[in-house]
Design a protein around this motif. Structure first.
Motif, PDB file in Angstrom:
ATOM      1  N   ALA A 141       0.832  -1.210   0.000  1.00 13.44           N
ATOM      2  CA  ALA A 141       0.000   0.000   0.000  1.00 13.44           C
ATOM      3  C   ALA A 141       0.861   1.252   0.000  1.00 13.44           C
ATOM      4  CB  ALA A 141      -0.936  -0.006   1.208  1.00 13.44           C
ATOM      5  N   THR A 142       1.961   1.227   0.738  1.00 17.93           N
ATOM      6  CA  THR A 142       2.870   2.366   0.769  1.00 17.93           C
ATOM      7  C   THR A 142       3.484   2.589  -0.609  1.00 17.93           C
ATOM      8  OG1 THR A 142       3.362   1.956   3.091  1.00 17.93           O
ATOM      9  CG2 THR A 142       4.930   3.314   1.876  1.00 17.93           C
ATOM     10  N   ALA A 143       3.926   1.520  -1.254  1.00 20.90           N
ATOM     11  CA  ALA A 143       4.530   1.633  -2.590  1.00 20.90           C
ATOM     12  C   ALA A 143       3.504   2.129  -3.612  1.00 20.90           C
ATOM     13  CB  ALA A 143       5.101   0.290  -3.019  1.00 20.90           C
ATOM     14  N   VAL A 144       2.303   1.592  -3.561  1.00 24.48           N
ATOM     15  CA  VAL A 144       1.263   2.002  -4.502  1.00 24.48           C
ATOM     16  C   VAL A 144       0.895   3.473  -4.282  1.00 24.48           C
ATOM     17  CG1 VAL A 144      -1.174   1.663  -5.132  1.00 24.48           C
ATOM     18  CG2 VAL A 144       0.349  -0.300  -4.882  1.00 24.48           C
ATOM     19  N   GLY A 145       0.845   3.896  -3.028  1.00 20.06           N
ATOM     20  CA  GLY A 145       0.552   5.299  -2.739  1.00 20.06           C
ATOM     21  C   GLY A 145       1.610   6.223  -3.314  1.00 20.06           C
ATOM     22  N   ALA A 146       2.878   5.851  -3.185  1.00 24.86           N
ATOM     23  CA  ALA A 146       3.964   6.666  -3.733  1.00 24.86           C
ATOM     24  C   ALA A 146       3.901   6.694  -5.260  1.00 24.86           C
ATOM     25  CB  ALA A 146       5.309   6.122  -3.266  1.00 24.86           C
ATOM     26  N   LEU A 147       3.625   5.556  -5.870  1.00 26.59           N
ATOM     27  CA  LEU A 147       3.512   5.501  -7.329  1.00 26.59           C
ATOM     28  C   LEU A 147       2.330   6.320  -7.826  1.00 26.59           C
ATOM     29  CD1 LEU A 147       4.354   1.751  -7.967  1.00 26.59           C
ATOM     30  CD2 LEU A 147       5.758   3.738  -8.522  1.00 26.59           C
ATOM     31  N   HIS A 148       1.244   6.299  -7.075  1.00 24.08           N
ATOM     32  CA  HIS A 148       0.080   7.108  -7.459  1.00 24.08           C
ATOM     33  C   HIS A 148       0.440   8.589  -7.435  1.00 24.08           C
ATOM     34  CE1 HIS A 148      -3.935   8.671  -7.837  1.00 24.08           C
ATOM     35  NE2 HIS A 148      -3.754   9.347  -6.719  1.00 24.08           N
ATOM     36  N   GLY A 149       1.114   9.021  -6.375  1.00 23.37           N
ATOM     37  CA  GLY A 149       1.530  10.429  -6.288  1.00 23.37           C
ATOM     38  C   GLY A 149       2.423  10.824  -7.454  1.00 23.37           C
ATOM     39  N   ALA A 150       3.364   9.952  -7.801  1.00 23.66           N
ATOM     40  CA  ALA A 150       4.257  10.231  -8.926  1.00 23.66           C
ATOM     41  C   ALA A 150       3.484  10.282 -10.237  1.00 23.66           C
ATOM     42  CB  ALA A 150       5.358   9.180  -8.996  1.00 23.66           C
ATOM     43  N   SER A 151       2.532   9.376 -10.414  1.00 23.86           N
ATOM     44  CA  SER A 151       1.769   9.351 -11.669  1.00 23.86           C
ATOM     45  C   SER A 151       0.898  10.592 -11.828  1.00 23.86           C
ATOM     46  CB  SER A 151       0.916   8.087 -11.749  1.00 23.86           C
ATOM     47  OG  SER A 151      -0.157   8.137 -10.834  1.00 23.86           O
TER      48      SER A 151
END
Length: 80
Positions: free
Chosen positions: A9-19
């Protein structure tokens, strides 16, 4: 399992912010300019070092190019 899901969830949240941020930062909605200040850690400062050189970056349609680069020696000394 809970730890693995939390990490994911932490990784997906960071990737979402970057996207969300990257398309605009890379000039997807019009040209962007950035000043990049590079620190030299030979002279320690509270921020990590003293700025030794700067660069002007241009981003447009996903392409980033180096427009100009300068050293602090390229700037004249300030009058006191």
């Amino acid at each position: 399992m809970r730890g693995s899901v939390t990490q994911a969830a932490t990784a997906v949240g960071a990737l979402h912010g970057a996207s969300v941020l990257l398309p605009t930062m890379l000039g997807g909605e019009g040209p962007r300019s950035y000043v990049l200040a590079m620190q030299n850690n030979a002279e320690l400062r509270s921020s990590g070092g003293i700025i030794g050189s700067i660069a002007l970056l241009h981003a447009e349609n996903g392409r980033v190019t180096l427009q100009r680069q300068a050293s602090t020696r390229d700037f004249p000394p300030l009058d006191t």
